[in-house]
Every structure is written in C-alpha cells, then in structure tokens.
Design a protein around this motif. Structure first.
Motif, PDB file in Angstrom:
ATOM      1  N   VAL A  80       3.760   2.081   2.693  1.00  0.00           N
ATOM      2  CA  VAL A  80       3.573   1.859   4.132  1.00  0.00           C
ATOM      3  C   VAL A  80       4.263   0.549   4.514  1.00  0.00           C
ATOM      4  O   VAL A  80       3.923  -0.500   3.976  1.00  0.00           O
ATOM      5  CB  VAL A  80       2.069   1.772   4.497  1.00  0.00           C
ATOM      6  N   PRO A  81       5.260   0.599   5.433  1.00  0.00           N
ATOM      7  CA  PRO A  81       5.900  -0.647   5.858  1.00  0.00           C
ATOM      8  C   PRO A  81       4.867  -1.602   6.461  1.00  0.00           C
ATOM      9  O   PRO A  81       3.903  -1.162   7.085  1.00  0.00           O
ATOM     10  CB  PRO A  81       6.908  -0.183   6.926  1.00  0.00           C
ATOM     11  N   LYS A  82       5.078  -2.895   6.267  1.00  0.00           N
ATOM     12  CA  LYS A  82       4.069  -3.887   6.663  1.00  0.00           C
ATOM     13  C   LYS A  82       3.752  -3.854   8.155  1.00  0.00           C
ATOM     14  O   LYS A  82       2.633  -4.132   8.556  1.00  0.00           O
ATOM     15  CB  LYS A  82       4.532  -5.297   6.266  1.00  0.00           C
ATOM     16  N   TYR A 106       0.791  -1.066   9.526  1.00  0.00           N
ATOM     17  CA  TYR A 106      -0.610  -1.011   9.086  1.00  0.00           C
ATOM     18  C   TYR A 106      -1.569  -0.690  10.232  1.00  0.00           C
ATOM     19  O   TYR A 106      -2.608  -0.086  10.027  1.00  0.00           O
ATOM     20  CB  TYR A 106      -1.029  -2.344   8.433  1.00  0.00           C
ATOM     21  N   VAL A 136       0.831  -1.210   0.000  1.00  0.00           N
ATOM     22  CA  VAL A 136       0.000   0.000   0.000  1.00  0.00           C
ATOM     23  C   VAL A 136       0.864   1.257   0.000  1.00  0.00           C
ATOM     24  O   VAL A 136       1.797   1.388   0.800  1.00  0.00           O
ATOM     25  CB  VAL A 136      -0.928   0.030   1.239  1.00  0.00           C
TER      26      VAL A 136
END
Lengths: 64, 212
Positions: free
Chosen positions: A39-41, A44, A32
C-alpha cells in the motif's frame, strides 16, 4: 482478518490508517501489504480493510 | 598493477567459477552508506559483485568512525566519494556509480528503477518505511533487502533474515530501536550488514537456479 498470519477481528471497512492507529502502530514507521500488494504511503487513509482480507505489517525501528 | 584476471583468480576457488561469473554480471544498489550500507558495499565488492550503485547525500563525520567503513582521511568528504575510493582499493574492477542525493518519495523510484536488488540501509525508521513502500509499489521487479533492528548490545543471535513478502527480505532483530541509552556499536551493525550482503548473494545465485 489475517494480520501477519494471525486471525484478528476487525470492524469492516475501517481505513488502514485508523486500524494502524488503533493497534498502536506509528503509520510513518510501517510498510503494509494488503492482499499481496504493497500500500503506497499516501493511500493509508483511503485503503479499506475487510474481515476476509490479509495484511502484512512490517514495523521499522531506527539504526543503520 | 593487479589485473582483472589476478582478482578473479584470487577468489576462493572452492566455489564453482560459474558462480563468480554470475556475481560479476550482477548489479546491486545500496540506499544509505552508513554503518549498514558501507559494510554491505565492501562485502559485495570482496565477493565479486560486478556493479554497485551507491546512494547517500551525507559527508563523513567523526561520529561515523565508531561503526562505518571510513577512516580519518575521509572526514568531510562525501560518503559516495569516500566509499568509492575505499572500494577501489579493495577491488579496482568493481564498476561503481553513485548518486549524491537525498532520497524522497518523489525520487526513490526514479533513482532505483532498473536495479534488480536494492539494499535498504538507512538510519531512520520513517525513511526505511518510506523507501520500501515506494519501491515495492513503483518498481515492480525490484527485490529489497532491508536492515531493521541492530542497535544496542543484545545477543547477536537475535539478528535474523526473513522473507517478508515476495520481494522483501528483512534482516535484523526487528525490535531494538535507537534511543536514550541504546546506541549503535560496530559489532551488531556489522552482523546485520553481513546478513544483508549474504542475502543479496543468495538472491543473485538462486535466481540462476543454483541451490544453496
């Protein structure tokens, strides 16, 4: 909010994780971009979305 | 023995020679050496890309032969090693380095930092998403060309290339998942690999101001 170029109504300050789940995405299978930045995982759950934002969601499928 | 000069002369001379010089200076990393990655590597080696970095933790299995660039003599051998041998047979003058390692969120940026272009050629959707998220957030100059959706036997024209962000290109139909009744066949996997290799070459040349 603009999602993949399409206007969508969202609840202000919803987390990215909740938005993805509500829309039926598997959060493990997407990448995303939020207002132009990936956006780093592991972010979120803390990334907040607002009406004036733009997000791009790429949904991945298996095979290679 | 074929010389480096022979190899250079063998390239299609209808393209300007300067383009080959640009490709020869280029470096590309490939994450995953399965149906996509092994074919991408072969196409880039044939196209005269000077330096390839190959990353995979797996060994060649008989179930790979239906769609990957390996043959029976490679069974049981590490994919990094088997593909390096294969590429050297095609073009002995490609500079090949490799990492026999499983890529994780913790090591992804370290392994691929310094490579201007990375081909994402994993099998699992979760790993594709992980690698792309990690590299786009941590490797600020890297462009990624990803394979997404090439399973089954649907219309090959459904496989496309699109720009999905400033530093991300997606190749594939973006919808056909592997699962019960939908497996992987050489043709569609190769079509997708061809899209990825072609996009890599376009990125390299366009960066030098060449209009294609």
């Amino acid at each position: 909010m603009l999602v993949n170029g399409e206007k969508k109504d969202i609840q202000d300050s919803i987390t990215l994780l909740d938005y993805l789940k509500n829309e039926g995405y598997n959060p493990e299978r997407v990448a995303v971009e939020h207002n132009g930045d990936i956006v780093p995982k592991n972010k979120y759950q803390e990334e907040l979305l607002y009406q004036e934002d733009t997000i791009e969601i790429v949904h991945f499928v298996g095979g290679g | 023995m074929i010389t480096k000069e022979d190899m250079k002369k063998s390239l299609d001379g209808r393209f300007p020679i300067e383009w080959y010089d640009i490709l020869n200076r280029a470096e590309v990393a490939i994450a995953g050496l399965g149906g996509l990655g092994s074919h991408i590597a072969v196409m880039l080696a044939r196209s005269g890309i000077g330096r390839l970095h190959l990353v995979d933790f797996d060994v060649v299995d008989i179930s790979n032969l239906n769609r990957q660039e390996y043959d029976v003599r490679h069974l049981g051998i590490k994919k990094t090693e088997a593909l390096t041998d294969r590429l050297k047979e095609i073009n002995p003058y490609v500079d090949i380095t490799s990492d026999d390692i499983r890529i994780t969120p913790a090591n992804a940026a370290y392994i691929f930092s310094g490579y201007p272009i990375v081909c994402e050629a994993f099998d699992k959707a979760e790993e594709k998403a992980m690698l792309i998220s990690a590299l786009l957030s941590e490797c600020r100059d890297t462009v990624i060309v990803s394979g997404n959706g090439m399973a089954g036997l649907g219309d090959a024209n459904g496989i496309k290339t699109r720009m999905a962000g400033r530093r991300l290109y997606i190749c594939g139909d973006e919808s056909t998942d592997i699962g019960e009744g939908v497996g992987l066949m050489a043709p569609r996997v190769s079509v997708c690999a061809g899209h990825q290799a072609n996009q890599v070459i376009r990125i390299i040349l366009e960066k030098e101001g060449i209009v294609l």
